[in-house]
Design a protein around this motif. Sequence first.
Motif, PDB file in Angstrom:
ATOM      1  N   ASN A 109       0.823  -1.319  -0.015  1.00 45.53           N
ATOM      2  CA  ASN A 109      -0.039  -0.077   0.124  1.00 45.53           C
ATOM      3  C   ASN A 109       0.620   1.402  -0.196  1.00 45.53           C
ATOM      4  OD1 ASN A 109      -2.536  -1.721   0.156  1.00 45.53           O
ATOM      5  ND2 ASN A 109      -2.225  -1.893   2.506  1.00 45.53           N
ATOM      6  N   ASN A 110       1.723   1.328  -0.886  1.00 42.64           N
ATOM      7  CA  ASN A 110       2.610   2.541  -0.957  1.00 42.64           C
ATOM      8  C   ASN A 110       3.425   3.062   0.064  1.00 42.64           C
ATOM      9  OD1 ASN A 110       2.084   3.287  -3.703  1.00 42.64           O
ATOM     10  ND2 ASN A 110       0.120   3.817  -2.867  1.00 42.64           N
ATOM     11  N   LYS A 111       3.812   1.698   1.090  1.00 42.88           N
ATOM     12  CA  LYS A 111       4.653   1.983   2.046  1.00 42.88           C
ATOM     13  C   LYS A 111       5.611   1.047   2.112  1.00 42.88           C
ATOM     14  CE  LYS A 111       2.172   5.168   4.240  1.00 42.88           C
ATOM     15  NZ  LYS A 111       2.630   6.806   4.354  1.00 42.88           N
ATOM     16  N   ILE A 112       6.886   1.254   2.754  1.00 46.00           N
ATOM     17  CA  ILE A 112       7.733   0.420   3.007  1.00 46.00           C
ATOM     18  C   ILE A 112       7.880  -0.248   4.303  1.00 46.00           C
ATOM     19  CG2 ILE A 112      10.659   0.068   2.982  1.00 46.00           C
ATOM     20  CD1 ILE A 112       9.490   0.259   0.094  1.00 46.00           C
ATOM     21  N   LEU A 113       7.853  -1.535   4.521  1.00 42.81           N
ATOM     22  CA  LEU A 113       7.924  -2.287   5.707  1.00 42.81           C
ATOM     23  C   LEU A 113       9.375  -2.908   5.903  1.00 42.81           C
ATOM     24  CD1 LEU A 113       4.830  -2.418   4.628  1.00 42.81           C
ATOM     25  CD2 LEU A 113       4.728  -3.567   6.887  1.00 42.81           C
ATOM     26  N   ASP A 126       4.920  12.914  -1.080  1.00 43.37           N
ATOM     27  CA  ASP A 126       3.605  12.228  -0.755  1.00 43.37           C
ATOM     28  C   ASP A 126       3.008  11.653  -1.961  1.00 43.37           C
ATOM     29  OD1 ASP A 126       3.693  12.985   1.841  1.00 43.37           O
ATOM     30  OD2 ASP A 126       2.570  14.748   1.740  1.00 43.37           O
ATOM     31  N   HIS A 127       3.205  12.358  -3.293  1.00 46.35           N
ATOM     32  CA  HIS A 127       2.829  11.842  -4.382  1.00 46.35           C
ATOM     33  C   HIS A 127       3.677  10.415  -4.860  1.00 46.35           C
ATOM     34  CE1 HIS A 127       5.737  14.521  -5.831  1.00 46.35           C
ATOM     35  NE2 HIS A 127       5.610  13.789  -7.105  1.00 46.35           N
ATOM     36  N   VAL A 128       4.551  10.142  -4.369  1.00 51.83           N
ATOM     37  CA  VAL A 128       5.705   9.334  -4.972  1.00 51.83           C
ATOM     38  C   VAL A 128       4.872   7.744  -4.438  1.00 51.83           C
ATOM     39  CG1 VAL A 128       7.628   7.860  -4.771  1.00 51.83           C
ATOM     40  CG2 VAL A 128       7.608  10.446  -4.995  1.00 51.83           C
ATOM     41  N   ARG A 129       4.672   6.835  -5.549  1.00 51.78           N
ATOM     42  CA  ARG A 129       4.027   5.674  -5.241  1.00 51.78           C
ATOM     43  C   ARG A 129       5.010   4.445  -5.405  1.00 51.78           C
ATOM     44  NH1 ARG A 129       0.578   7.698  -3.096  1.00 51.78           N
ATOM     45  NH2 ARG A 129      -0.969   8.794  -4.105  1.00 51.78           N
ATOM     46  N   THR A 130       5.115   3.471  -4.610  1.00 54.19           N
ATOM     47  CA  THR A 130       5.863   2.409  -4.559  1.00 54.19           C
ATOM     48  C   THR A 130       4.858   1.099  -4.826  1.00 54.19           C
ATOM     49  OG1 THR A 130       7.201   3.505  -2.586  1.00 54.19           O
ATOM     50  CG2 THR A 130       7.372   1.114  -3.121  1.00 54.19           C
ATOM     51  N   MET A 131       5.087   0.500  -5.778  1.00 57.71           N
ATOM     52  CA  MET A 131       4.575  -0.727  -6.294  1.00 57.71           C
ATOM     53  C   MET A 131       4.821  -1.805  -5.053  1.00 57.71           C
ATOM     54  SD  MET A 131       4.918  -0.975 -10.404  1.00 57.71           S
ATOM     55  CE  MET A 131       3.750  -2.267 -10.417  1.00 57.71           C
ATOM     56  N   ASP A 132       3.699  -2.725  -4.738  1.00 60.45           N
ATOM     57  CA  ASP A 132       4.007  -3.728  -3.644  1.00 60.45           C
ATOM     58  C   ASP A 132       4.891  -4.743  -4.139  1.00 60.45           C
ATOM     59  OD1 ASP A 132       2.123  -2.372  -2.452  1.00 60.45           O
ATOM     60  OD2 ASP A 132       0.526  -3.994  -2.701  1.00 60.45           O
ATOM     61  N   PHE A 133       5.873  -5.221  -3.364  1.00 57.14           N
ATOM     62  CA  PHE A 133       6.700  -6.428  -3.619  1.00 57.14           C
ATOM     63  C   PHE A 133       6.698  -7.267  -2.244  1.00 57.14           C
ATOM     64  CE2 PHE A 133       9.524  -2.595  -2.604  1.00 57.14           C
ATOM     65  CZ  PHE A 133      10.455  -3.439  -1.476  1.00 57.14           C
ATOM     66  N   ASP A 134       6.886  -8.500  -2.617  1.00 55.46           N
ATOM     67  CA  ASP A 134       6.799  -9.345  -1.520  1.00 55.46           C
ATOM     68  C   ASP A 134       8.075  -9.353  -0.482  1.00 55.46           C
ATOM     69  OD1 ASP A 134       4.336 -10.677  -2.191  1.00 55.46           O
ATOM     70  OD2 ASP A 134       5.394 -12.207  -3.434  1.00 55.46           O
ATOM     71  N   GLU A 135       8.028  -9.965   0.786  1.00 59.78           N
ATOM     72  CA  GLU A 135       9.292  -9.724   1.487  1.00 59.78           C
ATOM     73  C   GLU A 135      10.573 -10.295   1.119  1.00 59.78           C
ATOM     74  OE1 GLU A 135       8.425 -10.294   5.861  1.00 59.78           O
ATOM     75  OE2 GLU A 135       9.522 -12.025   5.396  1.00 59.78           O
ATOM     76  N   ILE A 136      11.597  -9.628   1.075  1.00 55.33           N
ATOM     77  CA  ILE A 136      12.710 -10.001   0.801  1.00 55.33           C
ATOM     78  C   ILE A 136      13.866  -9.794   1.997  1.00 55.33           C
ATOM     79  CG2 ILE A 136      14.691  -9.224  -0.657  1.00 55.33           C
ATOM     80  CD1 ILE A 136      12.714  -8.100  -2.804  1.00 55.33           C
ATOM     81  N   LYS A 137      14.680 -10.875   2.125  1.00 55.38           N
ATOM     82  CA  LYS A 137      15.596 -10.818   3.264  1.00 55.38           C
ATOM     83  C   LYS A 137      16.749 -10.517   2.772  1.00 55.38           C
ATOM     84  CE  LYS A 137      17.316 -13.358   7.132  1.00 55.38           C
ATOM     85  NZ  LYS A 137      17.179 -12.554   8.317  1.00 55.38           N
ATOM     86  N   LEU A 146      16.651   1.462  -3.106  1.00 56.16           N
ATOM     87  CA  LEU A 146      15.650   1.691  -3.924  1.00 56.16           C
ATOM     88  C   LEU A 146      15.881   3.087  -4.395  1.00 56.16           C
ATOM     89  CD1 LEU A 146      12.513   0.668  -1.906  1.00 56.16           C
ATOM     90  CD2 LEU A 146      13.464  -0.423  -3.924  1.00 56.16           C
ATOM     91  N   GLY A 147      15.437   3.547  -5.722  1.00 52.89           N
ATOM     92  CA  GLY A 147      15.519   5.079  -6.320  1.00 52.89           C
ATOM     93  C   GLY A 147      14.341   5.697  -5.422  1.00 52.89           C
ATOM     94  N   ASP A 148      14.451   6.890  -5.375  1.00 52.24           N
ATOM     95  CA  ASP A 148      13.333   7.887  -4.539  1.00 52.24           C
ATOM     96  C   ASP A 148      12.079   8.020  -5.710  1.00 52.24           C
ATOM     97  OD1 ASP A 148      14.870   8.111  -2.419  1.00 52.24           O
ATOM     98  OD2 ASP A 148      15.422  10.424  -2.664  1.00 52.24           O
ATOM     99  N   ASN A 149      12.355   7.958  -6.973  1.00 58.20           N
ATOM    100  CA  ASN A 149      11.261   7.645  -7.957  1.00 58.20           C
ATOM    101  C   ASN A 149      10.893   6.293  -8.263  1.00 58.20           C
ATOM    102  OD1 ASN A 149       9.623   8.151 -10.176  1.00 58.20           O
ATOM    103  ND2 ASN A 149      11.056   8.700 -11.455  1.00 58.20           N
ATOM    104  N   ARG A 150      10.241   5.666  -7.132  1.00 57.20           N
ATOM    105  CA  ARG A 150      10.016   4.287  -7.281  1.00 57.20           C
ATOM    106  C   ARG A 150       9.423   3.596  -8.331  1.00 57.20           C
ATOM    107  NH1 ARG A 150      10.236   3.981  -1.513  1.00 57.20           N
ATOM    108  NH2 ARG A 150      12.112   4.940  -0.914  1.00 57.20           N
ATOM    109  N   LEU A 151       8.485   4.383  -9.216  1.00 55.38           N
ATOM    110  CA  LEU A 151       8.037   3.773 -10.181  1.00 55.38           C
ATOM    111  C   LEU A 151       8.810   3.925 -11.612  1.00 55.38           C
ATOM    112  CD1 LEU A 151       4.283   4.999 -10.080  1.00 55.38           C
ATOM    113  CD2 LEU A 151       5.138   2.872  -9.421  1.00 55.38           C
TER     114      LEU A 151
END
Length: 184
Positions: A109-113, A126-137, A146-151
């Motif tokens: 949901n556009n958040k990094i965990l 605020d307008h920058v979007r991050t596409m979902d990706f599965d957990e990576i160790k 990651l780049g700041d321009n995530r898309l």
Amino acid sequence: MNSYIPRTERIRQERMESKVSRTLEWFQAFSVAVILAVVIRLFVFEPFTVSGPSMQETMVTGDLVLVNKLVYKFREPRRGEIVVFHASEDKDFIKRVIGLPGETVEAKNNKILINGKIVEESYIADHVRTMDFDEIKVPQGKVFVLGDNRLNSTDSRAIGSISVSDLVGRAEFIYWPLTDLKEL
């Protein structure tokens, strides 16, 4: 036996000796400056030219960035730092450190965990979007970037985690163009 040297000849000799002395001093100063510049360029700071949209809005194509090559000789990278690394034998990339060795990184949901907890990224608009990706160790001895321009960024999502030994250094500030001069 005293040899007499006419005053005009003595003045001419003194001037010549003075010119030679000044020339040697200038040569020594120039040589020291060149040696220092080479040592600093090889071991301490390196200029880097930003190319591509992956770090917009933080920096744009054509920005010149000064990279600190020593910092990671004394400590490990930290989350949020902007790093330059060898992406291939002939290409260096500039990205932001997100995940550290041993951590898990994912996007929902556009958040990094990180390790399941949302990370506040004040450097991302605020307008920058991050596409979902599965957990990576993140493996030991590597970082997730990651780049700041995530898309529009080729980063660890595509090329995997980056070995700390492949880091050229930490981007310290944009020094050109002067209108964009800022610490990173």
